[in-house]
Design a protein around this motif. Structure first.
Motif, PDB file in Angstrom:
ATOM      1  N   PHE A  10       0.810  -1.217   0.000  1.00 25.00           N
ATOM      2  CA  PHE A  10       0.000   0.000   0.000  1.00 25.00           C
ATOM      3  C   PHE A  10       0.846   1.271   0.000  1.00 25.00           C
ATOM      4  N   ARG A  11       2.171   1.118  -0.116  1.00 25.61           N
ATOM      5  CA  ARG A  11       3.095   2.256  -0.152  1.00 25.61           C
ATOM      6  C   ARG A  11       2.923   3.153   1.064  1.00 25.61           C
ATOM      7  N   ILE A  12       2.866   2.525   2.242  1.00 30.84           N
ATOM      8  CA  ILE A  12       2.720   3.269   3.495  1.00 30.84           C
ATOM      9  C   ILE A  12       4.093   3.769   3.932  1.00 30.84           C
ATOM     10  N   PRO A  13       4.245   5.045   4.210  1.00 27.69           N
ATOM     11  CA  PRO A  13       5.552   5.573   4.652  1.00 27.69           C
ATOM     12  C   PRO A  13       5.814   5.272   6.122  1.00 27.69           C
ATOM     13  N   GLY A  14       6.040   3.988   6.433  1.00 37.39           N
ATOM     14  CA  GLY A  14       6.261   3.584   7.809  1.00 37.39           C
ATOM     15  C   GLY A  14       7.641   3.003   8.017  1.00 37.39           C
ATOM     16  N   ILE A  15       7.816   2.359   9.173  1.00 38.03           N
ATOM     17  CA  ILE A  15       9.107   1.777   9.523  1.00 38.03           C
ATOM     18  C   ILE A  15       9.473   0.643   8.561  1.00 38.03           C
ATOM     19  N   GLY A  16       8.483  -0.149   8.160  1.00 43.05           N
ATOM     20  CA  GLY A  16       8.757  -1.274   7.275  1.00 43.05           C
ATOM     21  C   GLY A  16       9.329  -0.850   5.935  1.00 43.05           C
ATOM     22  N   SER A  17       8.671   0.123   5.298  1.00 38.98           N
ATOM     23  CA  SER A  17       9.178   0.609   4.011  1.00 38.98           C
ATOM     24  C   SER A  17      10.523   1.312   4.182  1.00 38.98           C
ATOM     25  N   LEU A  18      10.734   1.951   5.328  1.00 38.88           N
ATOM     26  CA  LEU A  18      12.035   2.584   5.596  1.00 38.88           C
ATOM     27  C   LEU A  18      13.131   1.529   5.654  1.00 38.88           C
ATOM     28  N   LEU A  19      12.852   0.399   6.301  1.00 41.78           N
ATOM     29  CA  LEU A  19      13.850  -0.665   6.395  1.00 41.78           C
ATOM     30  C   LEU A  19      14.176  -1.239   5.018  1.00 41.78           C
ATOM     31  N   ILE A  20      13.160  -1.463   4.195  1.00 42.66           N
ATOM     32  CA  ILE A  20      13.391  -1.995   2.847  1.00 42.66           C
ATOM     33  C   ILE A  20      14.230  -1.029   2.034  1.00 42.66           C
ATOM     34  N   ASP A  21      13.895   0.255   2.074  1.00 39.15           N
ATOM     35  CA  ASP A  21      14.661   1.261   1.323  1.00 39.15           C
ATOM     36  C   ASP A  21      16.108   1.325   1.821  1.00 39.15           C
ATOM     37  N   ALA A  22      16.302   1.208   3.142  1.00 38.38           N
ATOM     38  CA  ALA A  22      17.656   1.257   3.701  1.00 38.38           C
ATOM     39  C   ALA A  22      18.472   0.044   3.270  1.00 38.38           C
ATOM     40  N   ILE A  23      17.841  -1.129   3.206  1.00 41.01           N
ATOM     41  CA  ILE A  23      18.550  -2.333   2.770  1.00 41.01           C
ATOM     42  C   ILE A  23      18.963  -2.210   1.307  1.00 41.01           C
ATOM     43  N   LEU A  24      18.068  -1.699   0.483  1.00 45.20           N
ATOM     44  CA  LEU A  24      18.387  -1.547  -0.938  1.00 45.20           C
ATOM     45  C   LEU A  24      19.502  -0.524  -1.159  1.00 45.20           C
ATOM     46  N   ALA A  25      19.589   0.473  -0.284  1.00 46.12           N
ATOM     47  CA  ALA A  25      20.606   1.523  -0.429  1.00 46.12           C
ATOM     48  C   ALA A  25      21.854   1.251   0.406  1.00 46.12           C
ATOM     49  N   ASN A  26      21.914   0.081   1.084  1.00 41.78           N
ATOM     50  CA  ASN A  26      23.041  -0.226   1.976  1.00 41.78           C
ATOM     51  C   ASN A  26      23.243   0.860   3.036  1.00 41.78           C
ATOM     52  N   ASP A  27      22.131   1.412   3.495  1.00 40.24           N
ATOM     53  CA  ASP A  27      22.181   2.474   4.501  1.00 40.24           C
ATOM     54  C   ASP A  27      22.294   1.828   5.882  1.00 40.24           C
ATOM     55  N   THR A  28      23.510   1.437   6.250  1.00 40.81           N
ATOM     56  CA  THR A  28      23.748   0.646   7.458  1.00 40.81           C
ATOM     57  C   THR A  28      23.241   1.312   8.739  1.00 40.81           C
ATOM     58  N   PRO A  29      23.463   2.611   8.977  1.00 40.43           N
ATOM     59  CA  PRO A  29      22.955   3.204  10.231  1.00 40.43           C
ATOM     60  C   PRO A  29      21.444   3.063  10.393  1.00 40.43           C
ATOM     61  N   VAL A  30      20.688   3.199   9.313  1.00 38.18           N
ATOM     62  CA  VAL A  30      19.233   3.059   9.403  1.00 38.18           C
ATOM     63  C   VAL A  30      18.848   1.608   9.661  1.00 38.18           C
ATOM     64  N   ILE A  31      19.494   0.684   8.960  1.00 42.75           N
ATOM     65  CA  ILE A  31      19.203  -0.742   9.166  1.00 42.75           C
ATOM     66  C   ILE A  31      19.472  -1.137  10.613  1.00 42.75           C
ATOM     67  N   MET A  32      20.610  -0.696  11.125  1.00 44.67           N
ATOM     68  CA  MET A  32      20.976  -1.034  12.499  1.00 44.67           C
ATOM     69  C   MET A  32      19.969  -0.455  13.488  1.00 44.67           C
ATOM     70  N   ALA A  33      19.561   0.779  13.287  1.00 41.75           N
ATOM     71  CA  ALA A  33      18.641   1.421  14.222  1.00 41.75           C
ATOM     72  C   ALA A  33      17.266   0.750  14.198  1.00 41.75           C
TER      73      ALA A  33
END
Length: 319
Positions: A266-289
């Motif tokens: 549903f393209r909800i701007p929540g924690i779940g979509s943030l985690l997926i975007d961080a994994i795709l971008a190798n954004d380690t600080p966000v993934i860890m948090a």
């Protein structure tokens, strides 16, 4: 109660430290980093990329990096998002209210369905209602959320045009109209998560009530002349809820994890979509948090379950 709560919090500290160390080590050893894409960009010289890595301490040993991260976390610094270019805590706090609203409302919906249906089905085992409830429960938790989500989108968004299938955070409205539009676009994801959890909870509530309803003290309560409603609510339901509390408390972190799929649909701007975007971008600080927040949720809801035990069962003492 206060002593028990303090003792549990002190026990949780080494658990969270161990979890954070494992998470940090796994992410540090995983291939790729926030600057890996620069290696394929001819406009970024290798020395610039290495200088950036050195400035963020990515070339330091894992334990040194972990201690630096832990010290910063203790001071309220969750790091910097390389993809979004803002602080991680700010980024997470922007997404948390949406996820809490969707997940929290879905859990309320699930319990409002599961408790009365499961209790009523258990008090009338093998009746028509019980068989229908069991069948619907089996169907409910057999269908994955991404399938039911797509079905709801096809039916209510595309065919009937009742609800929007894309969640928008920039609604051009104010006052009660804004609240209504926010709720309207959250109806389908809440329904998907709520019905999926309700199916699982219903089976568990029914089983717990059936285990209690045959015990001697229930027979004694009926023999004393108490009404069936009072026996069910005071003597059966309260004791049957003890294992249900365990299930709900332990399922909450899994619900947050399962919401990742629903948020993507549903393209909800929540924690779940943030985690997926961080994994795709190798954004380690966000993934860890985000993963560390999920670990804290596990510890928190286990503590809440233990505290609820004392309220449901007077035999349990926190002394």
């Amino acid at each position: 109660m206060a002593t028990y709560l303090l003792r549990r919090l002190l026990i949780a500290i080494p658990s969270l430290l161990g979890i954070s160390l494992i998470l940090f080590t796994v992410l540090a050893l995983a291939p790729g980093d926030p600057f890996s894409e620069m290696a394929t960009n001819p406009n970024v010289p290798p020395e610039v990329r290495e200088a950036l890595r050195a400035s963020f301490g990515l070339n330091d040993p894992i334990m040194v990096r972990y201690l630096r991260w832990l010290s910063a976390m203790a001071q309220g610094d969750w790091g910097f998002s390389f993809a979004s270019r803002i602080d991680v805590d700010t980024l997470i706090m922007q997404r948390v209210p949406t996820t809490l609203f969707v997940v929290g409302t879905s859990q309320i919906l699930a319990l409002c369905i599961a408790l009365p249906v499961g209790i009523y089905a258990a008090t009338r085992p093998y009746s028509v209602f019980d068989q229908i409830a069991n069948t619907l429960a089996f169907v409910g938790f057999s269908l994955p959320t991404f399938f039911t989500g797509l079905l709801l989108i096809l039916l209510f968004s595309i065919k009937l045009d009742w609800f929007p299938f894309v969640y928008r955070s920039d609604i051009a409205a104010s006052g009660w109209r804004w609240y209504w539009e926010m709720f309207r676009q959250a109806i389908m994801p809440i329904t998907v998560l709520g019905l999926f959890q309700a199916a699982s909870y219903t089976r568990y509530v029914r089983s717990a009530v059936l285990d209690v309803i045959r015990l001697d003290y229930v027979t004694t309560a009926r023999a004393k002349g108490l009404s069936e409603k009072r026996v069910t609510l005071r003597h059966i339901t309260r004791n049957a809820l003890i294992p249900v509390v365990t299930l709900v408390a332990l399922q909450m972190p899994a619900v947050f994890g399962g919401a990742i799929v629903t948020e993507q649909i549903f393209r909800i701007p929540g924690i779940g979509s943030l985690l997926i975007d961080a994994i795709l971008a190798n954004d380690t600080p966000v993934i860890m948090a985000v993963t560390f927040v999920f670990a804290c949720l596990v510890v928190l809801f286990n503590l809440i379950a233990d505290l609820l035990y004392g309220w449901l069962d007077p035999r349990i003492s926190f002394g």
